[in-house]
Write an enzyme that holds these catalytic residues in place. Structure first.
Site, short mmCIF file in Angstrom:
data_model
loop_
_atom_site.label_atom_id
_atom_site.label_comp_id
_atom_site.label_asym_id
_atom_site.label_seq_id
_atom_site.Cartn_x
_atom_site.Cartn_y
_atom_site.Cartn_z
CB CYS A 159 16.80 -13.70 2.78
SG CYS A 159 16.12 -14.60 1.85
CG LEU A 184 -1.76 -1.17 1.21
CD1 LEU A 184 -2.77 -1.13 2.61
CD2 LEU A 184 -2.58 -1.46 -0.04
CB CYS A 201 11.16 -2.79 -5.41
SG CYS A 201 11.71 -2.00 -6.87
#
Length: 487
Positions: A445, A164, A281
């Protein structure tokens, strides 16, 4: 024999905005047929149902009207220039826009570069958006608002709270929903005159040609190299223009690729970087507003391709730096040695893109219970599921649990209560000696990608008692501890 064909403005939407294309033909008739074959939507503008050149289309060769010479049989010589001149006043087909659409698109209709004809082209266009995330959100919103008649969405993910911050298609009420469902509902509410097609799947070599083949233009909203190379190659093989965009942290890139008329993505980046070299990202972060800027530029380029207006980014790469608020433009060249769109292509069918990018999935781990004693030996499997790891930890096995994410990720969620310690991926090489101890090492991770690559590197360096957590801390949150924050 090569001749150049001048494309009039009303037909440039079918040639990716090109004002001129080159064809191999020995006569006017052969050149026109080659155009209709290369750009199928142009056929109905050039030929009637019986295959004859339409009466309102004139053809000139080197500025001479050939109707009074040999017509379509007129021979062409190497280097000739053929110009198509259609009638552009009167004789229009009925405008395929409803009264409601005329009112909705009034600001478009006022633009000479769009007008009723351009809006009708937008309505007839079919655009596929691969990835309904940060880039796909503004692309989809603006194309739907503009009246692009058919918009396809490819995504297999669900809406998560971490989306979001930048994926403006979604809200709190969409959490947990399939992205394609949530996005379709939002776009249909924005403009009920457009059709949204949902492809709730992972695009791969088996389905890409079928999915992409049904669209005129493909817009790249992907966030990984295998899918990006897959989309590029499929577009080249199918003869589709490909609107490229990518983002990371504070920087973005935009271009248009079309192997028929200019460079493709492989002409720019022939091969992907090694796994783990360029962060995603999720790993490197991205400023929330950045995909809005880059995605809006992608939507603009798609609309220009449809309208045949302006100059597209074909052959140009735009770089954007948000911190400096600077745009930089680089010229791109088509590579004659490109393996997919070059003079002698070696890629004539879709390949295994995970393997090409060095990301071949590891074998599925066994769901069997891991014997506690195995943790103290080299018998620890290469991958552990969250439940398997939880069992070993609960049994008190001496495991060195190493979190290889970045510090900001550790602050969001971590397994410190189970003895985990933070050792970012970039620092592993400095700590090989301490990792090669008596205790078996288990890396983890965010989702398992980085830890899987680190596992291979460390085993290659000679470490034997090492494993990693399949699915990362995200899988742990899903399978073991739902209270652990997800991002």
């Amino acid at each position: 024999m090569s001749v150049k064909v001048g494309i009039p403005a009303p037909l440039r939407g079918y040639t990716g905005g090109r004002t001129e294309v080159e064809v191999a033909a020995g006569s006017v008739a052969a050149a026109l047929q080659e155009l209709a074959t290369t750009f199928p939507p142009m056929r109905r503008h050039l030929f009637s149902d019986d295959g004859r050149l339409r009466s309102f289309v004139n053809v000139y060769v080197n500025e001479e009207d050939v109707r009074w010479l040999e017509g379509e049989r007129t021979p062409l010589r190497d280097g000739d220039r053929l110009v198509i001149v259609p009638s552009i006043a009167g004789g229009e087909e009925p405008l395929p826009l409803s009264p409601a659409e005329l009112g909705r698109y009034a600001r478009h209709l006022a633009l000479p570069e769009v007008g009723p004809e351009g809006q009708a082209r937008l309505k007839a266009a079919r655009v596929l958006i691969v990835g309904a995330g940060g880039l796909g959100s503004p692309v989809a919103l603006y194309l739907a608002a503009a009246g692009v008649g058919t918009i396809g969405l490819v995504d297999f993910d669900q809406v998560d709270a971490s989306n979001l911050q930048r994926q403006i298609l979604y809200g709190e009420s969409d959490l947990g929903r399939r992205k394609t469902d949530a996005a379709a509902a939002r776009l249909e509410d924005l403009n009920p005159h457009v059709r949204i097609l949902r492809h709730d799947l992972r695009l791969d070599s088996d389905n890409a040609l079928e999915v992409i083949g049904g669209y005129d233009i493909v817009v790249d909203g992907t966030d990984n190299f295998p899918t990006r190379y897959l989309v590029n190659d499929a577009c080249v093989l199918l003869g589709k223009p490909y609107v490229y965009g990518s983002i990371l942290r504070f920087e973005g890139q935009v271009s248009v690729f079309d192997g028929r008329h200019g460079p493709c993505y492989r002409c720019l980046f022939r091969e992907p970087p090694p796994p783990g070299l360029v962060p995603s990202c999720a790993e490197g972060g991205v400023l929330g507003v950045l995909p809005g800027i880059i995605g809006s530029l992608q939507a603009l380029e798609a609309m220009k391709l449809i309208l045949g207006a302006g100059e597209t980014l074909l052959g140009r790469l735009v770089l954007f730096d948000a911190l400096e608020l600077k745009f930089r433009e680089l010229r791109l060249r088509k590579s004659p040695d490109c393996p997919v769109c070059g003079e002698h292509p070696s890629i004539t069918a879709l390949i295994d893109y995970e393997d090409f990018c060095g990301l071949r999935p590891a074998a599925e781990p066994s769901g069997d219970v891991v014997a506690p004693a195995a943790a103290a030996t080299a018998g620890l499997p290469a991958e552990l599921t969250p439940l398997q790891l939880k069992q070993l930890l609960d049994a008190g096995e001496p495991i060195d649990l190493v979190d290889i994410r970045e510090p900001f990720e550790w602050r969001i969620a971590n397994l410190e209560p189970y003895g985990a310690r933070l050792l970012p991926l970039g620092q592993l090489g400095e700590h090989l000696a301490e990792l090669d101890g008596d205790r078996p090492v288990v890396l983890y991770c965010h989702t398992g990608g980085r830890s899987g690559r680190a596992l291979e590197a460390l085993r290659g360096a000679g470490l034997g008692k090492i494993s990693h957590l399949r699915g990362g801390i995200a899988a742990w949150s899903n399978d073991v501890d739902p209270s652990l924050p997800r991002y």
